[in-house]
Motif scaffolding. Structure first.
Motif, PDB file in Angstrom:
ATOM      1  N   VAL A 224       0.837  -1.208   0.000  1.00  0.00           N
ATOM      2  CA  VAL A 224       0.000   0.000   0.000  1.00  0.00           C
ATOM      3  C   VAL A 224       0.868   1.252   0.000  1.00  0.00           C
ATOM      4  N   ARG A 225       1.928   1.265   0.803  1.00  0.00           N
ATOM      5  CA  ARG A 225       2.825   2.429   0.810  1.00  0.00           C
ATOM      6  C   ARG A 225       3.509   2.604  -0.547  1.00  0.00           C
ATOM      7  N   GLY A 228       1.024   4.059  -2.940  1.00  0.00           N
ATOM      8  CA  GLY A 228       0.810   5.475  -2.678  1.00  0.00           C
ATOM      9  C   GLY A 228       1.935   6.332  -3.217  1.00  0.00           C
ATOM     10  N   ARG A 229       3.175   5.908  -2.995  1.00  0.00           N
ATOM     11  CA  ARG A 229       4.314   6.668  -3.533  1.00  0.00           C
ATOM     12  C   ARG A 229       4.308   6.675  -5.055  1.00  0.00           C
ATOM     13  N   THR A 230       3.986   5.532  -5.651  1.00  0.00           N
ATOM     14  CA  THR A 230       3.986   5.447  -7.113  1.00  0.00           C
ATOM     15  C   THR A 230       2.920   6.346  -7.716  1.00  0.00           C
ATOM     16  N   PHE A 231       1.708   6.333  -7.145  1.00  0.00           N
ATOM     17  CA  PHE A 231       0.639   7.171  -7.662  1.00  0.00           C
ATOM     18  C   PHE A 231       0.974   8.653  -7.496  1.00  0.00           C
ATOM     19  N   ALA A 232       1.561   9.004  -6.365  1.00  0.00           N
ATOM     20  CA  ALA A 232       1.929  10.403  -6.143  1.00  0.00           C
ATOM     21  C   ALA A 232       3.004  10.852  -7.131  1.00  0.00           C
ATOM     22  N   ASN A 233       4.016  10.008  -7.342  1.00  0.00           N
ATOM     23  CA  ASN A 233       5.068  10.353  -8.305  1.00  0.00           C
ATOM     24  C   ASN A 233       4.509  10.454  -9.721  1.00  0.00           C
ATOM     25  N   PHE A 234       3.570   9.552 -10.057  1.00  0.00           N
ATOM     26  CA  PHE A 234       2.969   9.608 -11.390  1.00  0.00           C
ATOM     27  C   PHE A 234       2.176  10.899 -11.573  1.00  0.00           C
TER      28      PHE A 234
END
Length: 437
Positions: A224-225, A228-234
């Motif tokens: 999950v973390r 979250g990081r991947t979606f935010a970076n995208f």
């Protein structure tokens, strides 16, 4: 197979799962309708969660720059960061509307100014057509047409079309009202999530550790973390790519003295938030606006767009967005294509970070398997050292064989060309050779 309690439990789970899967296949239409009904109910909350995630990216950056403290300042930091984020988003939307609105009005006024000339051309064309009216009248007269039946059919078609238009209009109004209410409820839900995100995260971890074994719960929270990081970076990479592409169009169109440079640049930047295909939609709208002023410049704009799109698609987008989500360029293109086929525009936006998470998980899993098997790291390279040496020896041997074959072929050709006879030593030469020996 040893029959114990665990084996029997696994067999029962397999049998129950098979029965449930068979029942799902037999009643697939019913389950799809139920899922659609459930989706309509949960849509405000799904939309609220998505809005909360998007707003949280800039809000977290603002909150981090406000410092960390305790007391009343710490309690006010979250609401102040949320208000500043909402104000920034409203300012961006207002700027876009202020740029797009006047540009569209200017294009409409330009089209209205050109309307008299178009009407004059239409009148000239009708005047030319008037010469053919006698021939057309004779042709229609020769046709055997039942005008009463034709008029009744046309009246029936008009009635059906008007009734459908009324029903469509009512459905459209209902859809607009439903969409607005869903957005308002989702926005309120998003604000509650952002104001209490630590508490909700703590409750989610509690549920996860309460329902799952500790090892599984740790792995679930880790995924999950990572997601979250991947979606935010995208999201940040996609916004950066849109800004770069919009500025590139503004600069190049200004250099080539094309109309509506700022309007088209902002429009393409907004549409570029849709991966890969969004810019093409902006190109169509921009070409239409430019064509109202100068059709030849519209054609030049399309050519210019194709050139800039190749630069953006092959250089900017894979490196900006692909590197922000840790995904190679080829998988970025594959994710966009697959997402568009499955879920349309939403799939294009969501599939890149999803594929990035899957790509990372597969890489971690295969890395653990390789380390568990004790595979040497040099064997994972393109050509291990022992393979390189074998290939080098094989290439050297093949080279020597080719040289020997070419030398033999050359000697054979020389022998056949000049008819060189075989030389036999005479007795005196033979004797001298023996003495020398």
């Amino acid at each position: 197979m040893e029959w114990n309690k665990r084996t029997i439990k696994n067999l029962l789970l397999i049998v129950c799962g098979g029965i449930a899967f068979y029942g799902l296949l037999q009643n697939l239409g019913f389950f799809i309708r139920r899922l659609g009904w459930l989706k309509d109910i949960l849509m405000p909350f799904i939309l609220g969660g998505a809005l909360a995630f998007v707003i949280n990216v800039p809000m977290r950056a603002i909150e981090r720059h406000m410092g960390s403290g305790s007391g009343k300042g710490a309690k006010l930091r979250r609401p102040v960061a949320l208000i500043l984020t909402l104000m920034a988003l409203c300012a961006v939307l207002t700027l876009a509307v202020n740029v797009i609105g006047p540009g569209v009005m200017e294009a409409a006024m330009s089209a209205l100014d050109q309307l008299p000339a178009a009407m004059a051309e239409l009148e000239a064309w009708m005047a030319k057509l008037e010469g053919y009216l006698p021939q057309l009248e004779a042709f229609v007269f020769d046709l055997d047409i039942e005008w009463d039946t034709l008029s009744r059919s046309l009246i029936g078609i008009l009635k059906n079309w008007s009734s459908r238009l009324v029903s469509t209009g009512g459905g459209f109004i209902g859809g607009v009202v439903s969409g607005v209410s869903t957005f308002v409820i989702g926005l309120i839900f998003a604000l509650y999530i952002l104001l209490q995100k630590e508490k909700l995260a703590r409750q989610g971890r509690q549920v996860c550790y309460g329902l799952l074994p500790e090892r599984w719960a740790d792995r679930t929270l880790e995924i999950v973390r990572m997601a979250g990081r991947t979606f935010a970076n995208f999201l940040s990479g996609q916004c950066l790519e849109a800004v770069i592409l919009g500025m590139l169009f503004v600069v190049v169109m200004t250099i080539f003295r094309m109309p509506y440079a700022l309007l088209v640049g902002v429009l393409i930047a907004i549409m570029s938030l849709i991966p890969i295909v969004g810019a093409f939609i902006g190109c169509g709208v921009g070409a239409l606006l430019i064509a109202l002023t100068d059709p030849w410049k519209a054609l030049l704009f399309v050519v210019l767009f194709l050139v800039l799109q190749q630069i953006e698609g092959n250089l900017i987008y894979p490196h900006v967005v692909g590197s922000s989500v840790g995904l190679p360029s080829i998988w970025v293109l594959a994710a966009v294509t697959l997402g568009g086929k499955l879920m349309g525009v939403a799939g294009m936006v969501l599939m890149i970070p999803m594929v990035s998470v899957i790509y990372t998980l597969i890489g971690d899993y295969t890395g653990k398997l390789v380390r568990k098997k004790g595979i040497a790291p040099e064997k994972l390279t393109d050509q291990p050292p022992e393979l390189k040496s074998k290939l080098k020896e094989k290439r050297e041997l093949n080279r020597k064989k080719r040289e020997a074959r070419r030398a033999a072929q050359l000697a054979e050709v020389m022998k056949q060309s000049f008819h060189i006879p075989e030389r036999h030593p005479v007795p005196d030469e033979k004797k001298e050779n023996d003495n020398d020996t």
